[in-house]
Write an enzyme that holds these catalytic residues in place. Structure first.
Site: not given
Length: 682
Positions: A7, A101, A320
């Site tokens: 990403e 992600d 994350y």
């Protein structure tokens, strides 16, 4: 050749180092039979209305509703170079690993590229991880998932995107054009998530404006217990002199009672001692972190997100950040010792503390069921040794907050004895509450750190410290029947207070806890299941967008709606302002993920609904919207009207009572300016 599609460049660099792709190519890293490339967020965008149909370039009521007959994606102009590189790399690839992600949006970022390039040359695999540290990435690379297992997330994200497009394009044009007929110059933006969010603020502002403060009276006695120790107890008024909240509203009665009580005796009617055991507060989800940083540090929600993203990507210090979960999977118990060791190595001052922690303790954070209901787990420190000196002061503060809540999981529960004493004097009841700490437990860490929080498991603010009526006093030994002389009695006059204005942090909490504003039990349950409206990744941007569009004015102390926002909410059909609509969408999106509903069926239903709303508004004509040509704003200091002015730093709102009141707001409502910055404005 295998192509790994990430990403962001930072993710690609990390993965490339693990798979031996060390040679730099055009928009990629390659080597060892692997190509690692990256997106920069979404490389593709929905085609603009005029790109779909040239007649849609000009805004006209007669064009509405506008429902695309086919959907077209366009390469983002600023990202065309990287898209071209990926397209070329795909022509060489025999298999693809999606490493974006984990979640709907990440799936869409990768899949929309594969679809746009019509790539069908080989198998697709999915790398699924919530952390970017080396150990976790190696584990994820060794256990890739079949791409098909996560593909339904793409169809769900695409359905949401197309329906949002139809709602936003039609409703924004419709109400902007109706407002223009009345002299309003500007765009009245409408969206599935932003509009219910705006409605929350409008409703709160109006509730505050309608609020009429009323006085009430507390009677507090001071009594003497054993060994001459005194304690305080509060009167519990009888119904005849109390309001529905149990507060005395008759001042003379309270004064008379206080005067009679002095010199009397209070008899202990009951003594109840309860051992209270508090588990440590959970680690953070993004919204919980945003709420605490707003309250403790004054950080805006976007600022907190940016910092959390930097801790994740740049420093590899935390997992994350855009997580909606505050729990950890049981499998991560194996990582506890490596994480604690890394924390001690990164910050030697933690060494003695880490030695005291019990890594065998199992707090309520370890819950597979809670984690399985989400795409991610809580935000926690990684197993990597990090350089704290490379962090900014704000990054360090947020990191320490995340670290603290992880360390707390390995401290004993906080325990205290809560004593509630009921007394009777002159036939009236009084209550005294005391607290004695038995085991400090995890709260010992809070004493050492200012980066502590008080949030419950679901992110709502809680009274972790103690019940508000405890008062922190330590009661003397008391037994039933004990007689305590009343040494003093005072009347404390108070006033009822209105609800508080939203702040960015509490607005995030309201968006996540939107279920409490919905009456229908099924929709309420769905919104609770999906963590409200918006996502952890988008809520900050939604609030920022409302501020930039002039719908919200934001300062460190409050977020308030403008006149234009209130007029828009009044005009819109109830389904557009009702968060229950989002719950219905989420039900449909879940059905798409489970193969029970198709993308086309969902979009067609939304198009039919919007067509109906447009026709209704057209029939109402000018009556569909009433809006002032020149909207005004309320001063955050005195609530007087504000006037928009121009200054050296751009437009801003100044109070019309200046210089008596120096209330000044940023032109976009983002923050309060100082008077010095506003001087010289025209």
């Amino acid at each position: 050749m295998q192509l790994i599609l990430c990403e962001k460049p930072s993710q690609a660099k990390e993965i490339a180092s693990l798979v031996g792709a060390s040679k730099r190519g055009e928009g990629c890293l390659l080597g060892n039979g692997v190509i690692v490339t990256w997106c920069i967020g979404h490389l593709l965008r929905m085609a603009e209305p005029d790109e779909l149909n040239p007649d849609w370039a000009e805004w006209r009521l007669e064009q509405l509703p506008m429902i695309p007959s086919e959907w077209t994606m366009r390469v983002d102009r600023d990202k065309a170079k990287q898209f071209k590189a990926i397209k070329s790399l795909l022509s060489q690839a025999t298999s693809v690993v999606i490493a974006t992600d984990a979640g709907r949006e990440g799936e869409m970022i990768a899949r929309e590229i594969l679809e746009h390039c019509n790539w069908r040359k080989g198998p697709v695999h999915r790398l699924w991880t919530s952390s970017q540290d080396e150990a976790t990435l190696r584990k994820a690379l060794a256990s890739l998932l079949p791409g098909a297992s996560k593909e339904p997330l793409y169809w769900s994200a695409l359905a949401r995107s197309r329906a949002d497009y139809i709602v936003g394009m039609n409703m924004t044009r419709l109400y902007s054009l109706l407002a223009k007929q009345q002299g309003y110059q500007g765009v009245l933006s409408v969206g599935r998530v932003q509009t219910p969010t705006l409605a929350l603020v409008v409703a709160r502002d109006r509730e505050i404006a309608r609020f009429v403060s009323k006085p009430f009276f507390d009677v507090v006695i001071t009594s003497a217990g054993g060994h001459g120790r005194t304690f305080a107890a509060q009167w519990l008024p009888v119904a005849q002199v109390a309001d529905e909240e149990g507060r005395c509203i008759n001042g003379p009665i309270a004064q008379q009672l206080a005067a009679r009580l002095r010199g009397q005796a209070a008899q202990v009617a009951s003594v109840e001692v309860k051992r209270v055991r508090e588990q440590p507060p959970l680690p953070f989800s993004l919204s919980a972190l945003q709420q605490v940083c707003d309250r403790k540090f004054g950080f805006g929600v976007q600022q907190t997100l940016d910092i959390a993203q930097s801790l994740y990507e740049k420093h590899k210090a935390t997992t994350y950040p855009r997580s909606d979960c505050r729990y950890l999977p049981v499998a991560m118990l194996d990582e506890v010792k490596p994480v604690l060791q890394a924390l001690a190595q990164s910050d030697p001052s933690l060494g003695p503390l880490v030695m005291q922690l019990d890594s065998r303790l199992r707090s309520s954070v370890w819950n597979d069921e809670k984690v399985n209901a989400s795409d991610h787990h809580a935000i926690i420190p990684t197993m990597g040794v990090i350089d704290l000196s490379a962090m900014t002061e704000d990054e360090r503060r947020v990191y320490e907050l995340i670290r603290l809540h992880y360390l707390m999981q390995f401290m004993p529960a906080h325990e205290y004895d809560r004593t509630e004493v009921m007394l009777v004097a002159l036939g009236q009841q009084f209550k005294a509450v005391g607290k004695v700490v038995a085991v400090a437990g995890w709260r010992a860490l809070m004493v050492k750190s200012s980066a502590s929080a008080s949030l419950s498991a679901d992110g709502a603010e809680s009274d972790e410290a103690e019940n508000s009526d405890a008062g922190g006093q330590e009661l003397p030994p008391l037994e039933q029947g004990h007689v305590c002389p009343v040494t003093d009695a005072q009347v404390v006059e108070k006033k009822t207070t209105p609800p508080k204005f939203f702040t960015q942090g509490t607005l995030i909490a309201a968006m996540k806890g939107i279920a409490r504003y919905v009456a229908d039990p099924r929709l309420k349950a769905k919104l609770s299941e999906t963590s409200g409206i918006g996502t952890e990744a988008t809520r900050a941007a939604i609030i920022e967008g409302l501020i930039k569009r002039g719908f919200l004015l934001s300062s460190k102390r409050s977020v308030r709606s403008t006149d234009a926002a209130q007029s828009l909410i009044d005009a819109l059909p109830q389904p557009l302002t009702d968060p229950g609509t989002t719950a219905l969408w989420e039900q449909a999106l879940s059905a798409i993920e489970q193969g029970q509903l198709t993308l086309d069926q969902f979009v067609a239903t939304q198009a039919q609904w919007i067509t109906h709303l447009v026709h209704e508004a057209k029939q109402a004509g000018r009556g569909a919207l009433q809006i002032a040509a020149t909207p005004t704003q309320a001063c955050p200091l005195c609530s007087a009207p504000m006037r928009k002015r121009s200054g050296a730093n751009g437009p801003f709102w100044g109070c019309t009572r200046y210089p008596e009141c120096k209330g000044v707001m940023d032109g976009g409502g983002k923050k309060k300016r100082t008077r010095k910055k506003a001087e010289g404005a025209t």
